[in-house]
Design an enzyme around this catalytic site. Structure first.
Site, PDB file in Angstrom:
ATOM      1  N   ASP A   1      -0.923  -6.215   0.119  1.00 28.68           N
ATOM      2  CA  ASP A   1      -1.286  -5.550   1.374  1.00 28.68           C
ATOM      3  C   ASP A   1      -2.795  -5.418   1.499  1.00 28.68           C
ATOM      4  O   ASP A   1      -3.472  -5.051   0.535  1.00 28.68           O
ATOM      5  CB  ASP A   1      -0.705  -4.131   1.385  1.00 28.68           C
ATOM      6  CG  ASP A   1       0.613  -4.053   2.125  1.00 28.68           C
ATOM      7  OD1 ASP A   1       0.915  -4.978   2.909  1.00 28.68           O
ATOM      8  OD2 ASP A   1       1.334  -3.066   1.916  1.00 28.68           O
TER       9      ASP A   1
ATOM     10  N   GLU B   1       9.593  -3.822  10.034  1.00 30.17           N
ATOM     11  CA  GLU B   1       9.993  -2.539   9.442  1.00 30.17           C
ATOM     12  C   GLU B   1      10.614  -1.605  10.481  1.00 30.17           C
ATOM     13  O   GLU B   1      10.006  -1.333  11.529  1.00 30.17           O
ATOM     14  CB  GLU B   1       8.753  -1.878   8.803  1.00 30.17           C
ATOM     15  CG  GLU B   1       9.074  -0.537   8.173  1.00 30.17           C
ATOM     16  CD  GLU B   1       7.983   0.001   7.246  1.00 30.17           C
ATOM     17  OE1 GLU B   1       6.977  -0.703   7.019  1.00 30.17           O
ATOM     18  OE2 GLU B   1       8.156   1.124   6.754  1.00 30.17           O
TER      19      GLU B   1
ATOM     20  N   LYS C   1      -1.056  -9.374   3.456  1.00 30.51           N
ATOM     21  CA  LYS C   1      -0.276  -8.818   4.577  1.00 30.51           C
ATOM     22  C   LYS C   1      -1.140  -7.837   5.363  1.00 30.51           C
ATOM     23  O   LYS C   1      -1.817  -6.987   4.780  1.00 30.51           O
ATOM     24  CB  LYS C   1       0.992  -8.140   4.058  1.00 30.51           C
ATOM     25  CG  LYS C   1       1.802  -7.449   5.143  1.00 30.51           C
ATOM     26  CD  LYS C   1       3.237  -7.174   4.729  1.00 30.51           C
ATOM     27  CE  LYS C   1       3.442  -5.946   3.902  1.00 30.51           C
ATOM     28  NZ  LYS C   1       3.043  -4.684   4.540  1.00 30.51           N
TER      29      LYS C   1
ATOM     30  N   GLU D   1      -1.102  -5.249   8.959  1.00 30.15           N
ATOM     31  CA  GLU D   1      -0.244  -4.564   9.930  1.00 30.15           C
ATOM     32  C   GLU D   1      -0.809  -4.677  11.333  1.00 30.15           C
ATOM     33  O   GLU D   1      -2.016  -4.484  11.534  1.00 30.15           O
ATOM     34  CB  GLU D   1      -0.134  -3.070   9.576  1.00 30.15           C
ATOM     35  CG  GLU D   1       0.598  -2.821   8.276  1.00 30.15           C
ATOM     36  CD  GLU D   1       0.766  -1.329   7.974  1.00 30.15           C
ATOM     37  OE1 GLU D   1       0.497  -0.494   8.861  1.00 30.15           O
ATOM     38  OE2 GLU D   1       1.161  -1.028   6.842  1.00 30.15           O
TER      39      GLU D   1
ATOM     40  N   ASP E   1       0.840  -1.207   0.000  1.00 30.61           N
ATOM     41  CA  ASP E   1       0.000   0.000   0.000  1.00 30.61           C
ATOM     42  C   ASP E   1       0.874   1.256   0.000  1.00 30.61           C
ATOM     43  O   ASP E   1       0.360   2.377  -0.042  1.00 30.61           O
ATOM     44  CB  ASP E   1      -1.018  -0.013   1.145  1.00 30.61           C
ATOM     45  CG  ASP E   1      -0.382  -0.057   2.520  1.00 30.61           C
ATOM     46  OD1 ASP E   1       0.860  -0.156   2.615  1.00 30.61           O
ATOM     47  OD2 ASP E   1      -1.136   0.003   3.511  1.00 30.61           O
ATOM     48  N   SER E   2       2.198   1.067  -0.013  1.00 26.28           N
ATOM     49  CA  SER E   2       3.114   2.194  -0.253  1.00 26.28           C
ATOM     50  C   SER E   2       2.792   2.835  -1.596  1.00 26.28           C
ATOM     51  O   SER E   2       3.239   3.946  -1.877  1.00 26.28           O
ATOM     52  CB  SER E   2       4.570   1.716  -0.231  1.00 26.28           C
ATOM     53  OG  SER E   2       4.748   0.604  -1.074  1.00 26.28           O
TER      54      SER E   2
HETATM   55  O1  KIV Z   1       3.593  -1.116   1.525  1.00 27.13           O
HETATM   56  C1  KIV Z   1       4.784  -1.442   1.504  1.00 27.13           C
HETATM   57  O2  KIV Z   1       5.535  -1.139   0.575  1.00 27.13           O
HETATM   58  C2  KIV Z   1       5.303  -2.186   2.633  1.00 27.13           C
HETATM   59  C3  KIV Z   1       6.794  -2.280   2.750  1.00 27.13           C
HETATM   60  C4  KIV Z   1       7.323  -1.020   3.323  1.00 27.13           C
HETATM   61  C5  KIV Z   1       7.222  -3.455   3.530  1.00 27.13           C
HETATM   62  O3  KIV Z   1       4.577  -2.659   3.437  1.00 27.13           O
END
Ligand code: KIV
Length: 260
Positions: free
Chosen positions: A81, A178, A109, A111, A42-43
């Site tokens: 994510d 992270e 994934k 968080e 989600d970056s």
């Molecule tokens: O969203 C992302 O790119 C991430 C990485 C920073 C691990 O979760």
């Protein structure tokens, strides 16, 4: 690339090379370069959309990008994510995890620690592999007080270790750590059975991940834990190959690219 393959790499001491990917063109180059895992992170809210946080990213965004990455990917595993507020209950988490799998994700994934326990259990019990994410949590950036290194005190490092173990016991198959001190990441990695993939977490994790734009030098800020792999290369493909080689031969990250 399956969980079993990642576990075998972990057992054999072969480092797992992971990069974020958001589209078919980059994913295809990364896959061909030998990147083991593509993370549809989600970056993308920050590096593609230009936002200051990941909070505005939606399930529609994640499904859209997962589809294009999965279309190009032949060998690598794909982790997608689950975006902000898409796993607030176990039922909602499972529904949204299924949508990402339908779009092409091999693993999802999430968080967090104690607060996501029920969601992790529910998804894992329905045979969808789960990757946890601890340390700096961009989706909780307001509670974290900004983008800063986590688990620096004995107490917070202890909580991190407990939460990592709890995620494993709840059914997680893998963990992203992270921005934590290298020695804390090393201890967590040594304690867990599941592979640990670090970003700003030192050299002793089972694998490394970087945001693809950062490692190509397209970044608003040069992070201590990142490296511009495009410098001195003739192509982006060569930068990806060099990244894979540097992770595998353990020349990335160095102590100077890690936190104490
Ligand atoms: O969203 C992302 O790119 C991430 C990485 C920073 C691990 O979760």
């Amino acid at each position: 690339m399956t969980i079993a393959t990642l576990k075998k790499m972990q057992a054999d001491g072969e480092k797992i090379a992971c990069l974020t990917a958001y589209d078919a063109s980059f994913a295809s180059l990364q896959d061909a370069a030998g990147v083991d895992v593509l993370l549809v992170g989600d970056s993308l809210g920050m590096v593609l959309h230009g936002d200051d946080t990941t909070l505005a990213v939606t399930m529609t965004d994640m499904i859209y990008h997962t589809r294009w990455v999965s279309r190009a990917c032949r060998r690598a595993g794909i982790i997608s994510d689950m975006p902000y507020q898409s796993y607030t209950t176990a039922t909602q988490a499972l529904e949204n995890a299924k949508r990402l799998v339908n779009a092409g994700a091999d693993m999802v994934k999430l968080e967090g620690g104690a607060t996501i326990r029920a969601a992790v259990k529910q998804i894992a019990q329905h045979d969808i592999p789960v990757c946890g994410h601890l340390g700096l949590l961009p989706q909780s950036i307001h509670e974290m007080g900004g983008y800063r290194v986590q688990a620096r005190t004995k107490a917070t490092a202890g909580t991190l270790k407990q939460e990592a173990m709890m995620l494993q016991q709840s059914g997680a198959s893998c963990l992203v750590l992270e921005c934590v001190p290298a020695r804390v990441a090393a201890e967590v990695t040594a304690t867990l059975n599941m592979p640990v993939i670090g970003i700003g977490a030192g050299p002793d994790c089972d694998g490394q991940v970087l945001v693809v734009y950062d490692m190509l030098g397209i970044t608003r800020r040069q992070f201590k834990f990142s490296r511009n792999f495009l410098i001195g290369k003739d192509s982006i493909a060569d930068a990806f190959k060099d990244y894979v080689a540097a992770v595998k031969n353990k020349s990335f990250p160095t102590a100077a690219e890690s936190y104490t």
